[in-house]
Design an enzyme around this catalytic site. Structure first.
Site, PDB file in Angstrom:
ATOM      1  N   CYS A  82       0.927  -0.998   0.000  1.00 24.02           N
ATOM      2  CA  CYS A  82       0.136   0.065   0.076  1.00 24.02           C
ATOM      3  C   CYS A  82       1.081   1.185  -0.032  1.00 24.02           C
ATOM      4  O   CYS A  82       2.058   1.144   0.167  1.00 24.02           O
ATOM      5  CB  CYS A  82      -0.877   0.148   1.325  1.00 24.02           C
ATOM      6  SG  CYS A  82      -0.177   0.155   2.880  1.00 24.02           S
TER       7      CYS A  82
ATOM      8  N   CYS B  65       2.266   6.375   8.086  1.00 27.59           N
ATOM      9  CA  CYS B  65       1.037   6.373   7.111  1.00 27.59           C
ATOM     10  C   CYS B  65       0.142   7.758   7.359  1.00 27.59           C
ATOM     11  O   CYS B  65      -0.260   7.771   8.572  1.00 27.59           O
ATOM     12  CB  CYS B  65       0.156   5.168   7.087  1.00 27.59           C
ATOM     13  SG  CYS B  65      -1.141   5.316   5.745  1.00 27.59           S
TER      14      CYS B  65
ATOM     15  N   HIS C 204      -1.365  -5.030  18.357  1.00 25.24           N
ATOM     16  CA  HIS C 204      -0.499  -4.646  17.209  1.00 25.24           C
ATOM     17  C   HIS C 204       0.060  -3.134  17.280  1.00 25.24           C
ATOM     18  O   HIS C 204      -0.462  -2.147  17.865  1.00 25.24           O
ATOM     19  CB  HIS C 204      -1.618  -4.446  15.984  1.00 25.24           C
ATOM     20  CG  HIS C 204      -1.374  -4.181  14.691  1.00 25.24           C
ATOM     21  ND1 HIS C 204      -1.038  -3.126  13.957  1.00 25.24           N
ATOM     22  CD2 HIS C 204      -0.975  -5.168  13.820  1.00 25.24           C
ATOM     23  CE1 HIS C 204      -0.532  -3.108  12.850  1.00 25.24           C
ATOM     24  NE2 HIS C 204      -0.569  -4.448  12.497  1.00 25.24           N
TER      25      HIS C 204
ATOM     26  N   GLU D 221       0.287  -0.481  15.652  1.00 29.98           N
ATOM     27  CA  GLU D 221      -0.560   0.736  15.100  1.00 29.98           C
ATOM     28  C   GLU D 221      -1.596   1.059  16.253  1.00 29.98           C
ATOM     29  O   GLU D 221      -1.557   2.253  16.618  1.00 29.98           O
ATOM     30  CB  GLU D 221      -1.219   0.316  13.759  1.00 29.98           C
ATOM     31  CG  GLU D 221      -2.177   1.477  13.370  1.00 29.98           C
ATOM     32  CD  GLU D 221      -3.078   1.152  12.291  1.00 29.98           C
ATOM     33  OE1 GLU D 221      -4.197   1.768  12.308  1.00 29.98           O
ATOM     34  OE2 GLU D 221      -2.491   0.380  11.238  1.00 29.98           O
TER      35      GLU D 221
ATOM     36  N   THR E 118      -6.297   0.679  10.813  1.00 35.12           N
ATOM     37  CA  THR E 118      -6.720   0.991   9.549  1.00 35.12           C
ATOM     38  C   THR E 118      -6.646  -0.223   8.642  1.00 35.12           C
ATOM     39  O   THR E 118      -7.464  -0.331   7.804  1.00 35.12           O
ATOM     40  CB  THR E 118      -5.425   1.843   8.776  1.00 35.12           C
ATOM     41  OG1 THR E 118      -4.088   1.155   8.946  1.00 35.12           O
ATOM     42  CG2 THR E 118      -5.285   3.167   9.378  1.00 35.12           C
TER      43      THR E 118
ATOM     44  N   CYS F  51      -8.438   1.988   6.259  1.00 36.32           N
ATOM     45  CA  CYS F  51      -7.933   2.554   4.928  1.00 36.32           C
ATOM     46  C   CYS F  51      -8.710   2.219   3.911  1.00 36.32           C
ATOM     47  O   CYS F  51      -9.059   1.038   3.849  1.00 36.32           O
ATOM     48  CB  CYS F  51      -6.376   2.216   4.971  1.00 36.32           C
ATOM     49  SG  CYS F  51      -5.555   2.627   3.452  1.00 36.32           S
TER      50      CYS F  51
ATOM     51  N   SER G 133       1.759 -10.577   9.603  1.00 34.80           N
ATOM     52  CA  SER G 133       1.014  -9.534   9.076  1.00 34.80           C
ATOM     53  C   SER G 133      -0.364  -9.401   9.578  1.00 34.80           C
ATOM     54  O   SER G 133      -1.113 -10.529   8.944  1.00 34.80           O
ATOM     55  CB  SER G 133       1.249  -9.510   7.570  1.00 34.80           C
ATOM     56  OG  SER G 133       0.478  -8.645   7.198  1.00 34.80           O
ATOM     57  N   SER G 134      -0.985  -8.494  10.100  1.00 34.86           N
ATOM     58  CA  SER G 134      -2.413  -8.371  10.698  1.00 34.86           C
ATOM     59  C   SER G 134      -3.237  -8.352   9.390  1.00 34.86           C
ATOM     60  O   SER G 134      -4.185  -9.190   9.270  1.00 34.86           O
ATOM     61  CB  SER G 134      -2.588  -7.348  11.594  1.00 34.86           C
ATOM     62  OG  SER G 134      -3.870  -7.104  11.700  1.00 34.86           O
TER      63      SER G 134
ATOM     64  N   SER H 152       2.090  -5.547   3.040  1.00 35.45           N
ATOM     65  CA  SER H 152       3.345  -5.824   3.240  1.00 35.45           C
ATOM     66  C   SER H 152       3.954  -6.792   2.332  1.00 35.45           C
ATOM     67  O   SER H 152       5.096  -7.018   2.759  1.00 35.45           O
ATOM     68  CB  SER H 152       3.676  -5.988   4.882  1.00 35.45           C
ATOM     69  OG  SER H 152       2.969  -7.113   5.035  1.00 35.45           O
TER      70      SER H 152
END
Length: 647
Positions: free
Chosen positions: A12, A97, A126, A128, A166, A194, A222-223, A266
């Site tokens: 992304c 981001c 996480h 984020e 996101t 997002c 990777s979530s 990712s």
């Protein structure tokens, strides 16, 4: 094989920007550090390490390292980390981001109001979510699942400001928001998922619905890739989560006509392309193999007729007219454990399917159960198209329903379709033969759904129609107690339920229906009333009416005996006979003053009294013990006055 790659698969904007910054500064020869792994992809992190980019997991580590540039990854960090970097004088480049930055700003602004409760929808650990939490001025609530939302019950007086990680699953976010609404929390919902994430999830879902198999490419931690996998597995049972092209199991994928490929935010585009290329090469090789197999009558997938030349308990050996013998093992004969010597003998002929031309020992591996399953699937497809009622034995009781087998083809009957009423325990169906129809048939996705509920519902509808055609008010009916409540009992009349209200259970007083009836009891009653589909039943048969001839039996002046049935503060109710109660007012219990009936009487005690009042219309009888002790006229006047006061 058709290969479809999701358009939005891969990096992304935020991730691409962070990786490009790391590459740019490392190419300039400067010491470069990333605060945590720059993305959740092992390959990218390893490539950056090889270029000298080091991962820093604690800011204090910077004190021991050469002066360089620290890159804050796209996940973002708490405000306290920025403050610490300024104090330490560390040179950093913020690659957070922009969408995450916006959430930080919203979290800070809304948490300034003490009447607001910030709710972050996302994975608690996480990075984020940890970063967003660090911008809240008050302690936020973190909700990671529908279950957590259902269990939440705090701060009902506050306005709940709902934010989202996101990369959170859009459908789950909407479900959680709906739960907060149903709990009647006043909420401000800020959908901060997002756009690229939402588009990727929507596109992946549509692709998974059409594909025979799905490949999800992304890092182990990777979530957003995990969420893509969760979306795919619901729509496509043959979904495979891989981290690198080397993880591909091409053998499993050969049988599928259409394979979809998607990837997390990712995942670099070059890895996605490697996976696609490897799949395309396999598809070409498979095509050549199929051409070769057409020239040879005995090939993988061929159906052949073999003659039994030897039988053991766990395998059958066939002559299949090939340079090597064919082997059929116990596991490939049936899903049910079977002694093969009981099902075949030398000289028998059997149709089998070739699984593998060489099992490693130079023999041909055969299957019977898979061929039978294919035939069974055809049988199920015909039943599905013709809406045919099938009958089969339940082979397994699962957590979510029942499994039955028709000619080696499995059918799943969900718990919700097993019966037309809720059944908590399905164990009683184990080994039972049941009827069902096929309500959904999709063998490509291994989804063949059976439905027993609609058969039961249809039969019940026929019984109901037949019942109402012959049912009439006053008719005596037999039934079975289906349910007992505080206000009555529901009686199954064979097609419809009738209500036997507590007031219609006896000519006498019923304290609690549950003390009189239990589920399964047989009951003979009569139809008192029919209103549409509502049936009112009664046990108060007129020929058993205890009030018939009561004017004579219980005339004023008669001396009667009965038992104390129940007591109140104003008097005791005396059962003269089943269904006939009379009131012995507290003032008429004795010649002297009585405070309350329980002071001198006991439930079940037999008493003798004089009838001082009888009302046939209201079915009320008044008694007096006192009248036996003093003048009758005086007592009757007093009784009338006392009863008026009690009423």
């Amino acid at each position: 094989m058709e290969i479809k790659v999701a358009k939005n698969a891969g990096f992304c904007f935020g991730v691409r920007r962070a990786v490009e910054l790391a590459n740019k500064f490392s190419d300039e020869g400067k010491p470069v550090y990333t605060y945590g792994e720059i993305i959740h992809n092992e390959i990218v992190v390893k490539e950056l390490e090889e270029k000298g980019v080091k991962v820093v997991n604690d800011l204090d580590e910077m004190k021991e390292l050469d002066e360089g540039i620290l890159i804050i990854r796209s996940h973002g960090v708490p405000k306290s980390d920025y403050d610490k970097l300024s104090e330490m004088g560390v040179c950093y480049k913020d690659a957070t981001c922009p969408f995450v930055k916006k959430i930080h700003k919203l979290a800070k602004e809304y948490s300034e109001n003490s009447n607001n409760q910030i709710v972050i929808v996302g994975a608690e650990n996480h990075p984020e979510v940890i970063g967003i939490k660090g911008w809240c001025l008050t302690e936020p609530v973190i909700i990671g699942s529908v279950e957590e939302a259902l269990n939440y019950s705090k701060n009902s007086e506050k306005t709940h400001v709902i934010l989202a990680q996101t990369t959170f699953n859009l459908n789950k976010f909407q479900d959680i928001v709906e739960i907060f609404k149903k709990k009647r929390y006043y909420s401000i919902v800020l959908n901060t998922i997002c756009n690229a994430t939402a588009e990727r999830q929507t596109e992946t879902e549509k692709l998974a619905e059409k594909a025979d198999a799905m490949i999800v490419v992304g890092g182990r931690h990777s979530s957003n890739t995990q969420k893509l996998y969760d979306i795919c597995i619901k729509k496509c049972v043959d979904t495979y989560y891989i981290h690198t092209p080397e993880d591909l199991d091409l053998g499993k994928l050969k049988k599928f006509r259409c394979v979809g490929i998607t990837a997390g935010a990712s995942t670099p585009n070059n890895i996605i392309e490697e996976v696609r290329t490897k799949m395309a090469e396999m598809s070409f090789a498979e095509m050549l193999e199929q051409e070769e197999s057409l020239k040879n009558p005995v090939h993988t997938g061929a159906v052949v007729k073999g003659q039994v030349i030897a039988v053991k308990e766990d395998e059958i050996i066939f002559n299949i007219g090939y340079k090597a013998d064919g082997i059929l093992t116990k596991n490939e004969y049936s899903n049910t454990p079977t002694d093969l010597t009981t099902v075949a003998k030398v000289g028998d002929e059997m149709e089998v399917k070739v699984l593998k031309l060489n099992d490693g020992d130079g023999q041909v591996l055969l299957t019977y159960k898979r061929l039978a399953a294919e035939k069974g699937n055809k049988r199920l497809e015909e039943a599905f198209n013709n809406k045919e009622v099938l009958k089969a034995k339940v082979t397994q009781v699962l957590n979510g329903g029942l499994s039955v087998v028709v000619d080696e083809a499995r059918v799943f009957i969900p718990a919700s379709l097993v019966s037309d009423t809720y059944e908590k325990n399905l164990d009683k169906y184990a080994g039972e033969e049941i009827e069902f129809v096929i309500s959904e048939f999709n063998p490509k996705k291994r989804r063949v759904i059976g439905d027993r509920k609609q058969i039961l519902a249809a039969r019940k509808s026929e019984l109901k129609k037949a019942l109402f055609e012959k049912l009439a008010v006053g008719q005596v009916v037999d039934g079975t107690v289906k349910n007992v409540t505080d206000f009555g009992a529901f009686i199954d009349l064979g097609g419809a339920d009738g209500l036997l209200h507590i007031s219609e259970m006896s000519w006498g007083h019923i304290e609690n229906p549950k003390k009189v009836f239990k589920v399964g009891d047989m009951v003979k009653s009569f139809v008192k009333d029919i209103q549409g589909e509502k049936i009112a039943l009664s046990l108060k048969f007129e020929d058993q009416n205890p009030w018939a001839g009561a004017e004579e039996k219980f005339a004023v002046g008669n001396i009667v005996s009965g038992k104390v049935a129940r007591m109140t503060d104003f008097g005791a109710f005396i059962e003269l006979e089943p269904g006939v109660d009379a009131l012995l007012h507290v003032s008429q219990i004795a010649a002297n003053h009585v405070e309350k009936p329980s002071d001198v009487l006991k439930t079940g005690e037999e008493v003798t009294a004089k009838i001082v009042d009888f009302n046939a219309e209201t079915k009320k009888i008044s008694l007096s013990i006192k009248a036996l002790l003093v003048g009758a006229d005086e007592t009757e006047e007093k009784t009338s006055e006392d009863e008026n006061k009690a009423e």
